[in-house]
Design a protein around this motif. Structure first.
Motif, PDB file in Angstrom:
ATOM      1  N   ALA A  93      -1.528  -4.774   2.859  1.00  0.00           N
ATOM      2  CA  ALA A  93      -0.667  -4.936   4.035  1.00  0.00           C
ATOM      3  C   ALA A  93       0.555  -5.809   3.754  1.00  0.00           C
ATOM      4  N   ALA A  94       0.665  -6.354   2.541  1.00  0.00           N
ATOM      5  CA  ALA A  94       1.799  -7.229   2.214  1.00  0.00           C
ATOM      6  C   ALA A  94       3.106  -6.452   2.334  1.00  0.00           C
ATOM      7  N   VAL A  95       4.078  -7.031   3.052  1.00  0.00           N
ATOM      8  CA  VAL A  95       5.373  -6.374   3.260  1.00  0.00           C
ATOM      9  C   VAL A  95       6.225  -6.493   1.998  1.00  0.00           C
ATOM     10  N   VAL A  96       6.874  -5.388   1.632  1.00  0.00           N
ATOM     11  CA  VAL A  96       7.765  -5.361   0.472  1.00  0.00           C
ATOM     12  C   VAL A  96       9.178  -5.055   0.967  1.00  0.00           C
TER      13      VAL A  96
ATOM     14  N   PHE B 211      12.991   3.805  -4.271  1.00  0.00           N
ATOM     15  CA  PHE B 211      12.013   4.053  -3.197  1.00  0.00           C
ATOM     16  C   PHE B 211      11.921   2.855  -2.257  1.00  0.00           C
ATOM     17  N   ILE B 212      11.811   1.660  -2.832  1.00  0.00           N
ATOM     18  CA  ILE B 212      11.647   0.460  -2.009  1.00  0.00           C
ATOM     19  C   ILE B 212      12.956   0.062  -1.334  1.00  0.00           C
TER      20      ILE B 212
ATOM     21  N   MET C 189      -5.141  13.629   0.966  1.00  0.00           N
ATOM     22  CA  MET C 189      -4.553  12.608   0.106  1.00  0.00           C
ATOM     23  C   MET C 189      -3.260  12.069   0.711  1.00  0.00           C
ATOM     24  N   ALA C 190      -2.469  12.964   1.298  1.00  0.00           N
ATOM     25  CA  ALA C 190      -1.182  12.546   1.862  1.00  0.00           C
ATOM     26  C   ALA C 190      -1.360  11.604   3.054  1.00  0.00           C
ATOM     27  N   CYS C 191      -2.388  11.849   3.875  1.00  0.00           N
ATOM     28  CA  CYS C 191      -2.613  10.984   5.035  1.00  0.00           C
ATOM     29  C   CYS C 191      -3.541   9.820   4.692  1.00  0.00           C
ATOM     30  N   ARG C 192      -3.987   9.787   3.422  1.00  0.00           N
ATOM     31  CA  ARG C 192      -4.854   8.710   2.929  1.00  0.00           C
ATOM     32  C   ARG C 192      -6.137   8.608   3.753  1.00  0.00           C
TER      33      ARG C 192
ATOM     34  N   HIS D 155       0.838  -1.209   0.000  1.00  0.00           N
ATOM     35  CA  HIS D 155       0.000   0.000   0.000  1.00  0.00           C
ATOM     36  C   HIS D 155       0.868   1.254   0.000  1.00  0.00           C
ATOM     37  N   ASP D 156       1.962   1.240   0.790  1.00  0.00           N
ATOM     38  CA  ASP D 156       2.860   2.393   0.825  1.00  0.00           C
ATOM     39  C   ASP D 156       3.438   2.670  -0.556  1.00  0.00           C
ATOM     40  N   VAL D 157       3.811   1.613  -1.244  1.00  0.00           N
ATOM     41  CA  VAL D 157       4.463   1.769  -2.549  1.00  0.00           C
ATOM     42  C   VAL D 157       3.484   2.283  -3.595  1.00  0.00           C
ATOM     43  N   VAL D 158       2.359   1.632  -3.730  1.00  0.00           N
ATOM     44  CA  VAL D 158       1.431   1.984  -4.816  1.00  0.00           C
ATOM     45  C   VAL D 158       0.717   3.299  -4.546  1.00  0.00           C
TER      46      VAL D 158
END
Length: 533
Positions: A29-32, A126-127, A168-171, A10-13
């Motif tokens: 919630a999947a960890v990358v 980024f990742i 948007m930034a804090c979703r 979610h953080d990435v996309v």
């Protein structure tokens, strides 16, 4: 150093600058833990679990006959524990190959497109850098968010744009409250009223609040001397934990910047306002009227539509308060009323108050209602020739003098209900002539005529009531609760004292001029009473 939460899909996309769009959404919630770019035919052998694969689809070029290529790739990536496949469009394919999209949908394997203008190294950096240094990741992400929020400053409505970007930034949701709880701006579907209720009840805004599924953080701030509360809410509590303080602090500073810009703009506009008004009052040649009309457009005037000059002052000779001036300016802005306004000098020749030029529009009456009863206001007749502005102000000063005398007369008579607003085009000829008295001798002449009545308030009251009520003895008797013969006796005595018959038009004219202000005040009071009934 405190532990940082791992980066999730979610953080990435959710990062706008990575240009990722879902075709088959994955578990947010999947960890990358990493990202790798590869276009080899069996990339799964070289990938670690919890990573993402970036590809341009080279393996699918000229491979239309291989029906199993896409399904084998998806099966291998799934077995290797790869979190998602990121497909870069615009290199070999303008869209994801149909067989690959079908295979991902059938297997439920996450598939996202990468925008053509986003290089793969940006996604990898980024990742991978966020994993190598969580602090560096958060700092870099805070910088991205700050830059994103900063873009709202150039918007037509910067406060609204800033709150939208903050949400948007804090979703989730962002909201700016006044101290009263009124929402100034908000964005998102969070429980804004419940949030305010918790904040009003004295909840500690320095720590996150929990309202149902929502995490909430808030911060008080002061703008232009008024108190506000800025709050953000998100169902993703980790966002608030990692970035809540950064978002609130950045937004607070940007709101202060917007406030500063607005103040500077107001200051410049008011300087231009005062300068333009002074030029008009000093007089301009007819040949330069069009140029000045064009300058007046910025203050909501329409060229060649009627104007009025306005002169106002405080009856107690007190300066007009800055808050009152601010209220006049804001009301004009909200209602679309054309307005040039400047405070007067504070000399005996120019008592404290303000001069103005206003458009003679339907919004004028509501604007005038802002003045309280201690302020007297004079308005010129309507005009549309800017070269006539100096003469219009002389008319407005005469109208203001009428308003002042009528307020004083009403107060002296114990009426206290006269509203001191006079439009010169609405006054009668006698009022206009009296307003143009040029010397104290003019006033003394009238005062000497009625001096014999000054010691007898009963006679004075009777003759004023007689003049107000169209010389109707019966009506005067009814108003004063006396017999009509008593009224006749008093009027005869008045005639004797002033040296003329009360039935003489000359005597009536002289008495009307001498008691003019008292007559107008009593007439106004009578009209108010009748209107109330």
């Amino acid at each position: 150093m405190p532990d940082k939460s791992p980066v999730t899909l979610h953080d990435v996309v959710s990062e706008p600058h990575l240009g990722l769009a879902p075709l088959v959404p994955g578990n947010p919630a999947a960890v990358v833990t990493g990202a790798h770019t590869s276009d080899i035919h069996n990339p799964a052998e070289w990938l670690e679990p919890k990573t993402v694969l970036l590809t341009t689809g080279l393996r699918f070029v000229n491979a239309e006959q291989d029906e199993q290529l896409a399904s084998r790739l998806v099966e291998d990536l799934s077995k290797a524990g790869v979190v998602a496949l990121f497909f870069g469009i615009g290199v070999y394919f303008d869209q994801v190959p149909v067989k690959l999209l079908s295979a991902c949908k059938q297997a439920g394997f996450p598939l996202y497109t990468v925008a053509p203008d986003v290089p793969f190294y940006r996604v990898e950096s980024f990742i991978n850098q966020s994993q190598a240094s969580p602090d560096a990741y958060l700092q870099k992400r805070a910088l991205w968010l700050s830059n994103d929020l900063l873009q709202s400053i150039s918007a037509e409505n910067p406060v609204h744009a800033l709150i939208v970007r903050l949400a948007m930034a804090c979703r989730g949701t962002a909201v700016l409250y006044e101290d009263s709880g009124r929402i100034v701006e908000s964005s998102g579907d969070g429980p804004t009223h419940l949030i305010w209720k918790e904040l009003r009840n004295g909840s500690n805004t320095s720590e996150p609040l929990v309202i149902g599924q929502w995490g909430v953080m808030a911060r008080p701030l002061v703008l232009r001397g008024d108190g506000f509360t800025l709050a953000v809410a998100s169902r993703n509590h980790r966002v608030l934990k990692d970035l809540g303080d950064v978002l609130l602090e950045t937004t607070q500073r940007l709101l202060a910047a917007v406030n500063g810009i607005a103040r500077f703009s107001d200051s410049r506009q008011r300087h231009e306002n005062t300068q333009l008004l002074t030029v008009l009052q000093d007089g301009i040649p007819v040949a330069r009227e069009f140029r000045h009309w064009e300058r007046m457009r910025a203050f909501r005037f329409t060229p060649y539509e009627p104007l009025r000059a306005v002169v106002a002052a405080n009856l107690d000779q007190e300066p007009i308060s800055p808050s009152f001036t601010e209220q006049l300016l804001r009301q004009a802005e909200v209602s679309g009323l054309g307005l040039l306004l400047a405070e007067n000098g504070r000399t005996p020749e120019s008592p404290p108050g303000f001069h103005a030029v206003v458009s003679n529009s339907s919004a004028l009456d509501a604007w005038l209602e802002l003045t309280d009863r201690s302020v007297f206001v004079g308005l010129s007749e309507p005009y549309s020739d800017l070269a006539l502005t100096p003469e219009a102000f002389r008319e407005a000063e005469a109208a203001a003098g009428i308003a002042r005398r009528q307020i004083l007369a009403a107060t002296g008579a114990g009426l206290g209900i006269y509203r001191g607003i006079v439009r010169l085009d609405e006054v009668d000829p006698s009022t206009w002539l009296l307003a143009r008295r040029q010397s104290p001798q003019d006033k003394d002449k009238l005062n000497r005529f009625v001096a014999p009545l000054s010691s007898d308030s009963e006679l004075k009251q009777t003759v004023i009531c007689y003049l107000v009520n169209d010389l109707d003895v019966a009506k005067v008797a009814s108003i004063l609760f006396v017999h009509p013969n008593t009224v006749r006796y008093r009027l005869k005595k008045v005639g004797t004292l002033v040296g003329g018959s009360i039935s003489s038009s000359r005597t009536i004219a002289n008495l009307y001029l001498a008691f003019h202000d008292d007559i107008v005040a009593l007439s106004q009071a009578t009209h108010v009473v009748h209107d109330d009934l």
